[in-house]
Design an enzyme around this catalytic site. Structure first.
Site: not given
Ligand code: HEM
Ligand code: SF4
Ligand code: SF4
Lengths: 204, 292
Positions: A165
């Site tokens: 991710h």
């Molecule tokens: C800590 C570092 C993390 C970073 C750098 C990060 C970064 C991002 C970014 C940039 C997006 C936007 C994606 C888009 O615009 O399509 C996003 C979406 C999302 N994040 Fe994170 N995230 C982090 C941690 C997490 C964690 C720990 C979870 C859940 C346990 C999570 C769940 C999600 C979900 C469900 C989305 C929307 C769907 C997807 O883009 O996959 N994130 N994240």
């Protein structure tokens, strides 16, 4: 001339996402310290072993609440449609950056949707097994040891998912990370990564 | 002769993962031997334990038993359990159990502990908790096959019998041994205690306790508090598990999984890096602006 920007995530969505993101990383680091003696020093960042043991479940509770809110905010966009199923079949091309062979994604591609569902499922596992381990005096040894095993399985799965991710959200696709910072993406980014969504946005 | 307290194993260090018996042992190895047939139920040992270890007194209440407390606690490291059991057709017996840490040769508590140095096993057989290193997770409680460690809600650490390690270090026997008026609890080199136990078992069997047995379970590598029990076929009635295991299934599985997991996590990070090197970044080839 600056590029046209599309709003992608609201302020609330970003705050909730970062509550989940930051708490998960804290949980991962303290959890790794409890799992690997060679990483026990990681507990120093939160004030030592006993502090880490007190904080881990408290941060976990916040994570659980954050994940629940995130689930409720986003679940409506996360159901797989027919094109998403084709997307999953073409995931190899997606990974090899052959975007012309990948069916167009909506607001989220099928990989993101799967990530959402898997993390939500793991969240339930974390909370249930974590509650047992938080209050061990009420449960038997066999159940607690099983909870330890399952809690670790969940953490391992969550950590592996997180690696993918973070890699995709930051390094692999430039222009993505800002959607979680100022909430906006460029129109070109939207057309390229989420053509069906960008269409909705631009025309509607 | 004073003991040197050489260390054998420390929790959450490589020494906690070495399979038993492959560890070198040097110096005297001790054991208690509890001959339950000689116990008259006076509880002098309980008092001696409290006194020597300076443990807080706890209010007791009558709950229909001669037993002093209902359960062990972080301030009660030794409890004589008065198990009332029917023996034969018309007799009732107290199958008393000296409930306290058995000082396992393979201590499940130590294997389960994630805090380096919170549990130490000495060459002489004693397993001791170091409260100043303990993080209060209570994994030792569910890791102990005998349900011995107890959590103290105030100090947020666990405690249990330390075999009066300070006395042993000075060449003395543990306080309960010293006190016991009938010699039901004895102390000495483990080999001597094993020989003594053999004789006791023989005597009991000659006297009609055909199931008399020594309790020194192999699943935990043997213990440094052993029991001679007249009814060796009724271990459960003494609250003694028949087949205790140091690191039973969920925990042994967890150990393997943690090792596999460390590789998976490493490969995960390397995999992302490798993907970046092989395929590079994919930008949205836009003409509209830089860095998008
Ligand atoms: C800590 C570092 C993390 C970073 C750098 C990060 C970064 C991002 C970014 C940039 C997006 C936007 C994606 C888009 O615009 O399509 C996003 C979406 C999302 N994040 Fe994170 N995230 C982090 C941690 C997490 C964690 C720990 C979870 C859940 C346990 C999570 C769940 C999600 C979900 C469900 C989305 C929307 C769907 C997807 O883009 O996959 N994130 N994240
Ligand atoms: S009886 Fe329990 S607490 Fe004592 S050494 Fe064995 S596993 Fe540890
Ligand atoms: S409660 Fe203390 S001694 Fe017991 S396993 Fe946790 S850190 Fe180790």
């Amino acid at each position: 001339m600056s590029p046209r920007l599309l709003p992608r995530f609201s302020f609330l969505e970003r705050v909730v996402h970062w509550v989940v993101g930051v708490t998960f990383v804290v949980l991962l680091l303290t959890g790794l310290a409890f799992s690997y003696p060679s990483l026990f020093w990681l507990t120093m960042f939160v004030g030592g072993g006993p502090a880490a043991r007190v904080l881990h479940p408290q941060v976990g509770a916040l994570f659980g609440v954050g994940l629940l809110v995130m689930f409720l905010l986003w679940v409506k966009d996360m159901f797989l449609d027919a094109l998403d199923k084709q997307w999953l079949g073409a995931v190899k091309h997606y990974a090899m950056h052959e975007r012309d062979k990948v069916p167009p994604a909506g607001k989220y591609n099928a990989g993101q949707k799967m990530f959402f569902w898997l993390q939500s499922l793991l969240g339930v596992l974390f909370v249930v097994t974590g509650l047992l381990l938080w209050f061990p005096e009420y449960f038997g040894a066999g159940l607690l040891n099983t909870a330890r095993l399952l809690h670790y399985v969940g953490a391992l799965g969550g950590a592996l998912l997180l690696i993918v991710h973070v890699y995709l959200g930051t390094v692999a696709y430039p222009g993505t990370a800002r959607s979680m910072i100022d909430g906006k993406v460029t129109e070109a980014w939207a057309r390229h990564h989420h053509p069906r969504w960008s269409g909705d946005r631009a025309d509607g | 002769m004073p003991d040197t307290l050489a260390i054998k194993r420390i929790s959450a260090t490589p020494s906690a993962m070495i399979p038993l018996s492959s560890l070198r042992s040097s110096g005297p190895v001790y054991s208690k031997l509890v001959d339950i047939s000689k116990c008259i139920g006076c509880k002098g040992c309980e008092v001696a334990c409290k006194e020597w270890n300076d443990l807080k007194v706890e209010q007791t209440a009558n709950f229909g038993s001669y037993q002093s407390h209902k359960d062990l606690s972080s301030n009660t490291w030794l409890l004589m359990r008065f198990n009332e059991v029917a023996v034969g057709d018309d007799d009732v017996d107290w199958l008393i159990k000296k409930d306290a840490c058995l000082h396992c040769e393979d201590p499940g508590c130590l294997f389960a502990c994630p805090a380096p140095g919170a549990i130490v096993q000495y060459q002489n057989g004693i397993v001791d908790f170091n409260q100043d290193q303990c993080i209060g997770c209570q994994y030792c409680v569910s890791g102990c096959p005998f349900d011995i460690p107890r959590f103290d809600k105030e100090t947020k650490t666990v405690a249990k019998c330390n075999m009066c390690i300070d006395r042993v270090e000075a060449g003395l026997e543990p306080a309960c041994v010293k006190t016991c008026p009938t010699n039901a609890i004895q102390w000495g080199l483990k080999e001597d205690m094993l020989a003594l136990a053999e004789k006791k078992v023989e005597t009991m069997q000659r006297r009609g306790f055909e199931h008399a047995a020594l309790y020194n379970p192999g699943g935990v590598g043997g213990t440094h508090m052993m029991y001679v029990v007249p009814h060796g076929d009724r271990l459960e009635d003494y609250s003694l598990p028949a087949h205790p295991v140091a690191s039973p299934m969920p925990l042994s599985g967890l150990n393997v999984l943690q090792r596999v997991g460390s590789y998976l996590l490493g490969f995960g990070v390397l995999g992302a890096l490798g993907h970046l090197l092989a395929f590079g970044q994919e930008s949205a080839e836009d003409s509209e602006g830089p860095g998008a």
